[in-house]
Design an enzyme around this catalytic site. Structure first.
Site, PDB file in Angstrom:
ATOM      1  N   LYS A 113      34.694  44.846  39.615  1.00  0.00           N
ATOM      2  CA  LYS A 113      35.687  43.880  40.113  1.00  0.00           C
ATOM      3  C   LYS A 113      35.342  42.513  39.545  1.00  0.00           C
ATOM      4  O   LYS A 113      34.284  41.959  39.843  1.00  0.00           O
ATOM      5  CB  LYS A 113      35.679  43.853  41.633  1.00  0.00           C
ATOM      6  CG  LYS A 113      36.681  42.854  42.205  1.00  0.00           C
ATOM      7  CD  LYS A 113      36.771  42.936  43.707  1.00  0.00           C
ATOM      8  CE  LYS A 113      37.782  41.930  44.230  1.00  0.00           C
ATOM      9  NZ  LYS A 113      37.872  41.976  45.687  1.00  0.00           N
TER      10      LYS A 113
ATOM     11  N   LYS B  35      39.017  46.553  38.164  1.00  0.00           N
ATOM     12  CA  LYS B  35      40.011  45.600  38.678  1.00  0.00           C
ATOM     13  C   LYS B  35      39.727  44.216  38.154  1.00  0.00           C
ATOM     14  O   LYS B  35      38.571  43.778  38.242  1.00  0.00           O
ATOM     15  CB  LYS B  35      39.916  45.606  40.200  1.00  0.00           C
ATOM     16  CG  LYS B  35      40.819  44.632  40.897  1.00  0.00           C
ATOM     17  CD  LYS B  35      40.505  44.627  42.355  1.00  0.00           C
ATOM     18  CE  LYS B  35      41.330  43.548  43.014  1.00  0.00           C
ATOM     19  NZ  LYS B  35      40.929  43.324  44.374  1.00  0.00           N
TER      20      LYS B  35
END
Ligand code: PBG
Length: 337
Positions: A204, A261
């Site tokens: 992330k 992500k």
């Protein structure tokens, strides 16, 4: 002279692009409704759906409407939803204590959806950002100059157990603390939830493209406006090796699915992770990616349907087995037709 110019070519790749049916035969990547996970925002009360200004077509929904939306998604063949709470600001505090209440909004939403649409796979974030006044994903140190890693992980493990008990199929730690996947796995197992999976937000990145989401859940305060930025826990967008290291640690700690992500700007990471693990890889096409396509299409600068499709196709081609996307419902409707 140029009119009768001839190449003596054995290989003419354009042969297979000549007709629509030939192109269909050699198509390598195909999107289907079951590729998608729909993120949904839940809000307290009985109010009408509230559209998020920077995310056209995405609404904060009350509990009854979330249940309805899940039914509709299920009918369209979308196998999973990720639920996010938009908390009443009055319920937020420095420690995010609301996250550990049995009756907190997200747990009521999970129970309601599980009851009404039991076939739907449910995901919930394990992180404190919707619950803290400062908007960070964890609790802060006494000096307030860092997120307290281990103390945060202790809270997240409890949060995951509450979510599992409410009926969540996949808990999704999105906090990027060290050691959280292992701690959550042990806590779930100890509480008897050996069947509850972990989709780890593994790679992330500290992205500027989360802006619209933070508007949606009201967690915008942190995000770099204060002394402490999320850069001390989310990945540096410059780092590829570190991203793979993080993901493989999550795998070793017991993650069932590894997520990258954002998605569209990180296709190299998706591909590299696809090649580095045998676990399923998920990618999250985030709010800013969605907002960009909408904004450009509104200005008449991009063709909405084409760019929506291409953005998702690219993520799948890069190696994602599943995609969290705000386009899930309309794509499923399109692909099902
Ligand atoms: C919070 C969380 C974020 C997103 C999902 N879970 C944002 C953040 O870290 O601030 C972003 C999703 C999106 O932008 O669509 N842990």
């Amino acid at each position: 002279m140029t009119d009768n110019f001839k190449l003596d070519l054995t290989h003419r790749p354009r042969r297979l692009r000549r007709t629509a049916s030939l192109r269909a035969l050699v198509e390598e990547t195909v999107l289907r409704p079951a590729d998608f996970i729909a993120p949904l925002f839940v809000v307290e009360g009985q109010g009408r759906p509230e559209e998020i200004a920077s995310m056209p077509g995405v609404f904060r929904l009350n509990l009854a409407d979330v249940v309805k939306e899940c039914r509709a998604l299920h009918r369209l063949g979308v196998p999973a939803v990720a639920l996010f709470p938009k908390l009443d600001p009055k319920l937020k505090d420095h420690e995010g204590t609301q996250a550990l209440h049995e009756e907190t909004l997200i747990l009521r939403a999970v129970r309601a959806v599980k009851k009404a649409v039991p076939e739907m796979t449910l995901l919930t974030d394990v992180a404190l950002d919707p619950y803290t006044t400062h908007g960070h994903d964890g609790v802060l140190t006494a000096a307030q100059d860092d997120v307290a890693n281990d103390r945060t992980v202790g809270i997240l493990a409890k949060m995951a157990v509450l979510q599992a008990r409410a009926g969540v199929d996949l808990v999704a730690p999105s906090d990027m603390m060290d050691g959280r996947v292992g701690a959550i796995r042990r806590a779930l197992d100890a509480a008897g939830f050996t069947g509850t999976g972990i989709m780890a937000y593994s790679a992330k990145f500290n992205s500027g493209y989360y802006g619209p989401f933070r508007e949606a859940v009201g967690s915008a305060q942190a995000a770099g406006t204060r002394l402490l930025s999320k850069a001390t826990y989310q990945l540096n967008p410059a780092n590829r090796r570190e991203a793979i290291t993080e993901a493989l640690l999550d795998e070793a700690e017991g993650a069932d699915i590894l997520m990258v992500k954002p998605a569209g700007l990180y296709l190299d990471i998706i591909r590299e992770l696809r090649d580095a693990t045998r676990k399923p890889v998920a990618a999250y096409q985030i709010s800013g990616e969605y907002a960009q396509i909408h904004a450009a299409a509104r200005l008449g600068w991009l063709d909405y349907a084409r760019c929506r499709h291409e953005s998702l196709l690219a993520i799948k081609r890069a190696g994602a087995d599943m995609i969290l996307t705000y386009f899930a419902k309309e794509m499923a409707a399109l692909l099902k037709a």
